[in-house]
Design an enzyme around this catalytic site. Sequence first.
Site, mmCIF file in Angstrom:
data_model
loop_
_atom_site.group_PDB
_atom_site.id
_atom_site.type_symbol
_atom_site.label_atom_id
_atom_site.label_comp_id
_atom_site.label_asym_id
_atom_site.label_seq_id
_atom_site.Cartn_x
_atom_site.Cartn_y
_atom_site.Cartn_z
ATOM 1 N N GLN A 128 0.760 -1.181 0.096
ATOM 2 C CA GLN A 128 0.127 0.007 0.055
ATOM 3 C C GLN A 128 0.865 1.315 -0.024
ATOM 4 O O GLN A 128 1.429 1.448 1.072
ATOM 5 C CB GLN A 128 -0.917 -0.053 1.267
ATOM 6 N N GLY A 129 0.828 2.280 -1.051
ATOM 7 C CA GLY A 129 1.475 3.262 -1.209
ATOM 8 C C GLY A 129 0.739 4.526 -0.749
ATOM 9 O O GLY A 129 0.305 5.236 -1.566
ATOM 10 N N TYR A 130 0.746 4.891 0.687
ATOM 11 C CA TYR A 130 -0.322 5.814 1.250
ATOM 12 C C TYR A 130 0.692 6.994 1.820
ATOM 13 O O TYR A 130 1.046 7.996 1.267
ATOM 14 C CB TYR A 130 -1.245 5.323 1.926
ATOM 15 N N SER A 131 1.309 6.555 2.731
ATOM 16 C CA SER A 131 2.149 7.698 3.875
ATOM 17 C C SER A 131 3.514 8.086 3.114
ATOM 18 O O SER A 131 3.925 7.266 2.262
ATOM 19 C CB SER A 131 2.358 6.601 5.088
ATOM 20 N N SER A 163 4.510 -1.585 4.289
ATOM 21 C CA SER A 163 4.731 -3.023 4.785
ATOM 22 C C SER A 163 4.943 -3.893 3.570
ATOM 23 O O SER A 163 4.199 -3.872 2.679
ATOM 24 C CB SER A 163 3.466 -3.374 5.774
ATOM 25 N N GLU A 246 -10.730 -1.947 5.644
ATOM 26 C CA GLU A 246 -9.697 -2.272 6.985
ATOM 27 C C GLU A 246 -10.737 -2.461 8.045
ATOM 28 O O GLU A 246 -10.069 -3.138 9.023
ATOM 29 C CB GLU A 246 -8.956 -1.184 7.325
ATOM 30 N N ASN A 368 -3.452 7.818 16.892
ATOM 31 C CA ASN A 368 -4.568 7.740 17.723
ATOM 32 C C ASN A 368 -5.159 9.331 17.953
ATOM 33 O O ASN A 368 -6.329 9.330 17.984
ATOM 34 C CB ASN A 368 -4.216 7.593 19.346
#
Length: 392
Positions: A128-131, A163, A246, A368
């Site tokens: 997953q290429g998000y952050s 990841s 998710e 959070n």
Amino acid sequence: MSRNFAPEHEGFRRQVAAWLDEQLSGPFAHLRGLNNHVDSIPERREWEAALGKARYGCIGWPEEWGGRGASIAEQVIFAEEYARAKAPSRIGHIGVELAGPTLLLHGTEKQKQQFLPGIASGADIWCQGYSEPNAGSDLSNVRTTAWLKDGRWIINGQKVWTSMAQFSDWVFVICRADSGTRGASGLAYLLVPMNQPGVTVRPIRQMTGEAEFNEVFFDNAETAAENIVGQPGEGWKVAMATLAFERGVSTLGQQMHFRNELDELVALAKANGAARSPLIRQRLAKAHVGLTVMRASALRMLANQDPSPTSGAYTYKLYWALWRRSLGELAMDVQGLSGQIGTGEADFNALTHMHLMSRAETIYAGTNQIQRNIIAERALGLPREARGALHA
């Protein structure tokens, strides 16, 4: 959703349990209990292939795409039995739980035919290429760019905390396809092959000693023009759909894994005498109650037929991340000094490893702090927090 299952569902549970026991006592016995995502990768690819061949890899998918068309109850049962059998954590889960469902919802027929069979069969592993370094929880601030040239998307930028990137075949990338835009507008959701000269992966060593996370650099990386999900500018909408998955059925399997950890902790407390402490007993009881509440919340969330997120969906990640962080702290107190000792660079026992990993769980998939903002603004309707110019 009822917490009790119909007789035919219990028959399915026995079928699943028997298959898992046969595989994990036979050809895949060496993978039982393996919970990280970096060891025995060739064997775990074989495990993904075995799941796919038995149509257990993505049982909720339609049969035409390699699934079983399983009901929610059957998906819950499989997730629970998978964790109960201590089957290995799945290296294919991002494809099965995120990329695949997103393509089923938003993908073209050609994209489904190209990508879904590889995910269902276990042949293709996704990441997953998000952050990004300046866009972690603030996903709309991504700076990775993409533009079309001669029928190809050209991608430049950096992703982080990716990841399993080091052995993935494909990545879905959120990038800015319109350089004149800010925030959630102008984004694109691209499907990009990892095995090409323009993609560089650098592992990030974690405090567990493993390197599950990675930096990924795109230097004129390419993907075909048709490998965009949705239209240019719709990347945010598609990305939000992916994030919604998710909070799906896998949460029940996650909880069964938590149950295994709690049971191991209770057994250890009894064996080493820690359970003689009233405080330890109280904390163990509190952990049990919290896990019971978590299961009830997940079942209520799954039973909701409204596709829009409920308050339970908004709060679930914050709840379990805090619960498991507390469990990790309790695990260290039950173990005492022995829990601080490892025999090698990355060779901690399972409970200590869980404690160390639980620190990351309050950060990834939305910190959070960000989760509390989302709950306040979207679930409770409170005024939005003031944003700077970059967030406008």
